[in-house]
Write an enzyme that holds these catalytic residues in place. Structure first.
Site, PDB file in Angstrom:
ATOM      1  N   SER A   1      43.140  40.985  35.082  1.00 25.13           N
ATOM      2  CA  SER A   1      43.449  42.180  35.734  1.00 25.13           C
ATOM      3  C   SER A   1      43.106  43.564  34.734  1.00 25.13           C
ATOM      4  CB  SER A   1      44.971  42.048  35.961  1.00 25.13           C
ATOM      5  OG  SER A   1      45.706  42.369  34.798  1.00 25.13           O
ATOM      6  N   LEU A   2      43.684  44.539  35.257  1.00 26.85           N
ATOM      7  CA  LEU A   2      43.280  45.803  34.397  1.00 26.85           C
ATOM      8  C   LEU A   2      44.330  46.425  33.797  1.00 26.85           C
ATOM      9  CD1 LEU A   2      41.068  47.322  37.290  1.00 26.85           C
ATOM     10  CD2 LEU A   2      40.026  46.387  35.213  1.00 26.85           C
TER      11      LEU A   2
ATOM     12  N   LYS B   1      40.007  52.322  43.615  1.00 23.18           N
ATOM     13  CA  LYS B   1      40.723  51.098  43.365  1.00 23.18           C
ATOM     14  C   LYS B   1      41.253  50.691  44.493  1.00 23.18           C
ATOM     15  CE  LYS B   1      44.288  48.836  40.168  1.00 23.18           C
ATOM     16  NZ  LYS B   1      44.637  47.906  41.422  1.00 23.18           N
TER      17      LYS B   1
ATOM     18  N   ASP C   1      43.050  48.406  47.470  1.00 16.40           N
ATOM     19  CA  ASP C   1      44.412  47.896  47.502  1.00 16.40           C
ATOM     20  C   ASP C   1      44.273  46.563  48.419  1.00 16.40           C
ATOM     21  OD1 ASP C   1      46.885  47.495  46.679  1.00 16.40           O
ATOM     22  OD2 ASP C   1      47.588  48.949  47.967  1.00 16.40           O
TER      23      ASP C   1
ATOM     24  N   ARG D   1      42.333  34.960  43.470  1.00 16.48           N
ATOM     25  CA  ARG D   1      42.448  35.124  42.068  1.00 16.48           C
ATOM     26  C   ARG D   1      43.129  33.818  41.488  1.00 16.48           C
ATOM     27  NH1 ARG D   1      46.099  37.944  38.869  1.00 16.48           N
ATOM     28  NH2 ARG D   1      44.922  38.695  37.068  1.00 16.48           N
TER      29      ARG D   1
ATOM     30  N   GLU E   1      36.887  42.949  46.191  1.00 17.34           N
ATOM     31  CA  GLU E   1      38.015  42.954  46.851  1.00 17.34           C
ATOM     32  C   GLU E   1      38.038  42.836  48.536  1.00 17.34           C
ATOM     33  OE1 GLU E   1      40.203  43.710  44.510  1.00 17.34           O
ATOM     34  OE2 GLU E   1      42.187  44.444  45.302  1.00 17.34           O
TER      35      GLU E   1
ATOM     36  N   LYS F   1      34.925  52.129  34.664  1.00 18.49           N
ATOM     37  CA  LYS F   1      34.393  51.115  33.912  1.00 18.49           C
ATOM     38  C   LYS F   1      33.442  51.581  32.871  1.00 18.49           C
ATOM     39  CE  LYS F   1      35.245  48.150  37.753  1.00 18.49           C
ATOM     40  NZ  LYS F   1      34.796  47.513  38.981  1.00 18.49           N
TER      41      LYS F   1
ATOM     42  N   LYS G   1      46.225  54.960  38.291  1.00 20.42           N
ATOM     43  CA  LYS G   1      47.190  54.677  39.527  1.00 20.42           C
ATOM     44  C   LYS G   1      47.598  56.042  39.768  1.00 20.42           C
ATOM     45  CE  LYS G   1      48.981  50.608  40.405  1.00 20.42           C
ATOM     46  NZ  LYS G   1      48.914  49.496  40.305  1.00 20.42           N
TER      47      LYS G   1
ATOM     48  N   CYS H   1      74.337  36.159  72.206  1.00 23.26           N
ATOM     49  CA  CYS H   1      74.254  37.642  71.728  1.00 23.26           C
ATOM     50  C   CYS H   1      72.955  38.080  72.638  1.00 23.26           C
ATOM     51  CB  CYS H   1      74.270  38.199  70.410  1.00 23.26           C
ATOM     52  SG  CYS H   1      73.998  39.982  70.171  1.00 23.26           S
TER      53      CYS H   1
HETATM   54  S1  IVH Z   1      37.444  45.433  38.317  1.00 23.65           S
HETATM   55  C1  IVH Z   1      37.887  42.672  34.857  1.00 23.65           C
HETATM   56  N1  IVH Z   1      37.104  47.063  40.427  1.00 23.65           N
HETATM   57  O1  IVH Z   1      42.594  45.750  40.780  1.00 23.65           O
HETATM   58  C2  IVH Z   1      37.960  43.829  35.917  1.00 23.65           C
HETATM   59  N2  IVH Z   1      39.247  45.838  40.399  1.00 23.65           N
HETATM   60  O2  IVH Z   1      44.597  45.912  38.950  1.00 23.65           O
HETATM   61  C3  IVH Z   1      38.625  43.301  37.174  1.00 23.65           C
HETATM   62  N3  IVH Z   1      40.574  46.271  42.288  1.00 23.65           N
HETATM   63  O3  IVH Z   1      42.574  42.566  40.024  1.00 23.65           O
HETATM   64  C4  IVH Z   1      38.578  44.247  38.245  1.00 23.65           C
HETATM   65  N4  IVH Z   1      39.447  47.843  43.196  1.00 23.65           N
HETATM   66  O4  IVH Z   1      41.907  42.809  42.503  1.00 23.65           O
HETATM   67  C5  IVH Z   1      38.089  46.291  39.765  1.00 23.65           C
HETATM   68  N5  IVH Z   1      36.816  48.657  42.201  1.00 23.65           N
HETATM   69  C6  IVH Z   1      37.588  48.040  41.643  1.00 23.65           C
HETATM   70  C7  IVH Z   1      38.589  47.490  41.997  1.00 23.65           C
HETATM   71  C8  IVH Z   1      39.539  46.681  41.560  1.00 23.65           C
HETATM   72  C9  IVH Z   1      40.697  46.990  43.314  1.00 23.65           C
HETATM   73  C10 IVH Z   1      41.580  45.463  41.821  1.00 23.65           C
HETATM   74  C11 IVH Z   1      41.324  43.826  41.644  1.00 23.65           C
HETATM   75  C12 IVH Z   1      41.900  43.714  40.254  1.00 23.65           C
HETATM   76  C13 IVH Z   1      42.942  44.862  40.456  1.00 23.65           C
HETATM   77  C14 IVH Z   1      43.455  44.878  39.007  1.00 23.65           C
END
Ligand code: IVH
Length: 705
Positions: free
Chosen positions: A84-85, A118, A120, A144, A186, A302, A326, A444
């Site tokens: 995760s991040l 990001k 969702d 995952r 995603e 990244k 976030k 009812c």
């Molecule tokens: S990179 C090792 N890129 O956010 C890096 N994740 O909070 C892994 N997510 O588990 C993820 N958009 O499900 C990456 N552009 C994006 C993303 C993304 C959504 C999700 C993903 C990850 C979660 C982490």
């Protein structure tokens, strides 16, 4: 006569055309032909393949919904952990991360960042492997899971149109991809599809999914691929691995390669030279949020260069070279105008806040759930108060708190939880230890209405035409009564218990409806009546799993209903089952087992099932075949196995006719021990019971079968 090879060529040409149009439509959002023209091509291909089944290939566009409903999902290890991040919630934290990144690298090096939205949804790993003619073919889709081990949801993933089932050799070559690779990204449910799905659920009397992410996650774990196919999930790619590792020099190039290979890559990605530019990207992204058509909850940064990523490495659970910024939750302040009380299928009374309309998170909100009496007390909220309403991507907004400075001490009114059901006036009951107040009158009208809507719902008995309006008419309820169901319990306003003109009083009555009765209803013509009767008649064949789901037993959802049906094979067998028998079913725990036994202990429910069977509903299912290879053997599982979960190991043993027990005794044939096996292993050693590891168990299952 056409020769085999010319037919094969025709088939291949059609497939190529269809793939191309799917790509234009689902990945680029730029179709060149109409849906009808697409259907013509598809039907032509289906026909040819039907005539020449030997020419069918798994990556044919006709095979998106090929999978049979499955009993569960196998677990599979990821090629490399899905991490995760780390999160940043403000600019300061983001800049601190940038500092850490740069201090982790030689001062002379420039650092570039890729900014992405990001999304969702839920992350997914797609594994492609070598296929004929140097192409790559989708072999597996894994959720995952816990990061190391995911669930194999391949049959569902195949229904997502923006996921290529195969990548042709030429595309691989231009994109610089090997034949075997893995794409991560995603899975999202676009807002339009989400709203449509919830509209259908609400119309059918089901609770709406909370947000698109949950809906997407639920959908991907649905056991029927054709339901998944209807839901229109989407997939955005953001990672590319070869042998479990990134291999292109930069992330920017990775995204390009994914695009070239035919994957959908989010267009709102940008490579920047500094954190200042990233901050600007974030500021621009936030207002975009309402216009995208899918949910995002932030921005991911990244480090662009793969070599730098390697040097920065990982902390325990997240890469140091990436961070998720976030967005703050979307909230607004408004006034609580009133509280309504709704009666659900189980009799549960839910307080619903009626709010002064307020615009939050892209929609106008007028209702928010208050959950239960405890929640009202916790918030200390009164009618007339100003409240903070939050929508975290959820459809159902939440009241977070009362806003002090705007409180109207003069105008506020205590919220009084009704003592009686607002619909049928039965005294409400609160079971000790539970928070909810319930109407215990199983007749009812509000409850019967919800029961019928649930029974008819899509995914349950699928009775088209039996929605809100029709159910109200059949129950002889006018719109007034429906409205009342959602009103406060003002005693004078309460409607009669069951209106005189009701045509039905229960689910069973549906199957006794006569054509003339339906024709006596307002706005119901011959066509509507016949169509509804046909739908009701057809639902008799739905089978045991659907009937179980339709009965609305607590904790018994689609998956459990399916497992129960397969295990017991008939309603009679299921109704005779003890808590213990039920717990022997894979994934059924004590709570679910007890709920089932409780349900069938109620005379009214027994009676309903009897009536339904007498009316001709199918109450059987195909039983899962149980092997005999391990018959008579008892196993005890302990510790964590390297690849199998407890449930999986259990169901594999059971499928071979073996039994799984919770404690070790002299009668135990084998103890299967994984990591951190404790006292059970000791006991086995004391008693001289044979101990197996996972590999030995698998070997045994293999040789036995
Ligand atoms: S990179 C090792 N890129 O956010 C890096 N994740 O909070 C892994 N997510 O588990 C993820 N958009 O499900 C990456 N552009 C994006 C993303 C993304 C959504 C999700 C993903 C990850 C979660 C982490």
């Amino acid at each position: 006569m056409a020769t085999a090879s010319s037919i094969e060529q025709q088939i291949e040409a059609l497939r190529e055309q269809l793939r191309h149009h799917e790509y234009l439509y689902y990945v680029l959002d730029a179709p060149e032909i109409s849906d009808a023209e697409y259907d013509v091509l598809m039907n032509r291909l289906k026909k040819l393949e039907g005539e020449h089944p030997e020419m069918l290939t798994p990556d044919s566009p006709t095979q998106r919904v090929g999978g049979k409903p499955r009993e569960g999902f196998a677990k599979m290890a990821h090629s490399r952990p899905m991490l995760s991040l780390d999160n940043a919630y403000n600019e300061e934290e983001l800049r601190a991360w940038d500092q850490r990144v740069r201090s982790g690298l030689p001062a002379s090096e420039k650092v570039r960042y890729v900014c992405e939205l990001k999304l969702d949804g839920l992350s997914m790993a797609l594994q492609y492997g070598a296929a004929a003619k140097a192409a790559a073919q989708l072999e597996r889709g894994l959720t995952r899971g816990d990061g190391s081990i995911g669930e194999d949801v391949t049959s569902n993933v195949r229904t997502i149109r923006s996921i290529p089932l195969s990548v042709a050799a030429k595309k691989l070559e231009t994109a610089g991809l090997p034949q075997s690779f893995e794409v991560r990204g995603e899975v999202v449910l676009p807002q339009a599809a989400f709203l449509k799905m919830n509209e259908e659920r609400v119309a059918a009397g089901l609770a709406p999914a909370v947000n698109p992410r949950n809906a997407a996650a639920g959908t991907i774990r649905t056991l029927e691929p054709n339901i998944v196919a209807q839901r229109r999930l989407d997939f955005y790619a953001y990672f590319l691995l070869r042998d479990g590792d990134t291999f292109l020099p930069t992330h920017t190039e990775t995204l390009e390669a994914l695009k070239t290979a035919g994957f959908r890559v989010n267009t709102h990605a940008k490579t920047v030279d500094s954190i200042d530019q990233a901050v600007k990207f974030i500021a621009d992204a936030e207002p975009l949020r309402e216009k995208l058509g899918y949910e995002i909850d932030g921005v991911v940064l990244k480090v662009d260069a793969t070599a730098q990523q390697r040097r920065l490495g990982f902390t325990g659970k997240a890469p140091r070279w990436a961070i998720a910024y976030k967005f703050p939750a979307r909230a607004a302040i408004t006034q609580l105008e009133d509280v309504l009380f709704q009666v659900g299928r189980t009799g549960k009374v839910t307080p619903v806040a009626a709010l002064a309309p307020v615009f939050v998170g892209g929609t106008t909100v007028t209702r928010a759930t208050l959950h239960n009496a405890d929640e009202i007390a916790r918030l200390g909220v009164k009618i007339g108060d100003y409240v903070n309403v939050e929508r975290g991507g959820d459809v159902i907004p939440k009241i977070v708190e009362v806003v002090d400075d705007k409180q109207h001490p003069r105008g506020t009114k205590e919220i009084v939880f009704p003592a009686k059901c607002p619909v049928c006036e039965t005294e409400l009951v609160r079971v000790e230890g539970e928070v909810d107040w319930r109407c215990v009158n199983s007749s009812c009208p509000a409850r019967v209405r919800e029961e019928l809507l649930h029974w008819a719902a899509r995914g349950v008995m699928n009775i088209e035409g039996l929605g809100d309006a029709m159910v109200a008419q059949l129950l002889g309820q006018s719109a007034v009564l429906e409205e009342l169901n959602a009103q406060g319990a003002d005693e004078e306003e309460v409607a009669p218990v069951v209106p005189r003109t009701a045509l039905i009083h229960s689910i069973a009555d549906l199957y006794r409806l006569k054509r003339e009765q339906l024709l006596s209803l307002e706005r119901v013509g011959e066509k509507t009546a016949d169509a509804l009767l046909a739908q009701i008649g057809r639902s008799k064949e739905a089978g045991l799993a659907r009937v179980l789901l339709g009965l609305g037993i607590r904790f018994v959802g689609e998956r459990t209903a399916q497992l129960l049906a397969e295990h017991f094979g008939s309603m009679t067998a299921l109704m005779e089952a003890s808590v213990e028998d039920l717990e022997a079913v894979n994934e059924v725990g004590p709570k679910v087992a007890q709920a089932i036994v409780d349900f069938f202990a109620i005379r009214k429910n027994q009676h309903l099932v009897k009536e339904l069977a007498a009316l001709g509903l199918v109450m059987t299912a195909e039983k899962r075949v149980v092997g005999t290879a391990m018959a008579g053997m008892t196993f005890v599982l302990t510790g964590t196995l390297p690849t199998l979960t407890r449930d999986e190991a259990k169901s594999m043993i059971e499928a071979a006719g073996g039994k799984v027990s919770g404690s070790v005794s002299k009668k135990t044939s084998f103890v299967v021990a994984g990591e951190e096996a404790g006292s059970k292993l000791e006991k086995a050693e004391q008693l001289g019971v044979k101990v197996l590891d996972e590999a030995a168990l698998l070997e045994m299952l293999k040789t036995q079968s």
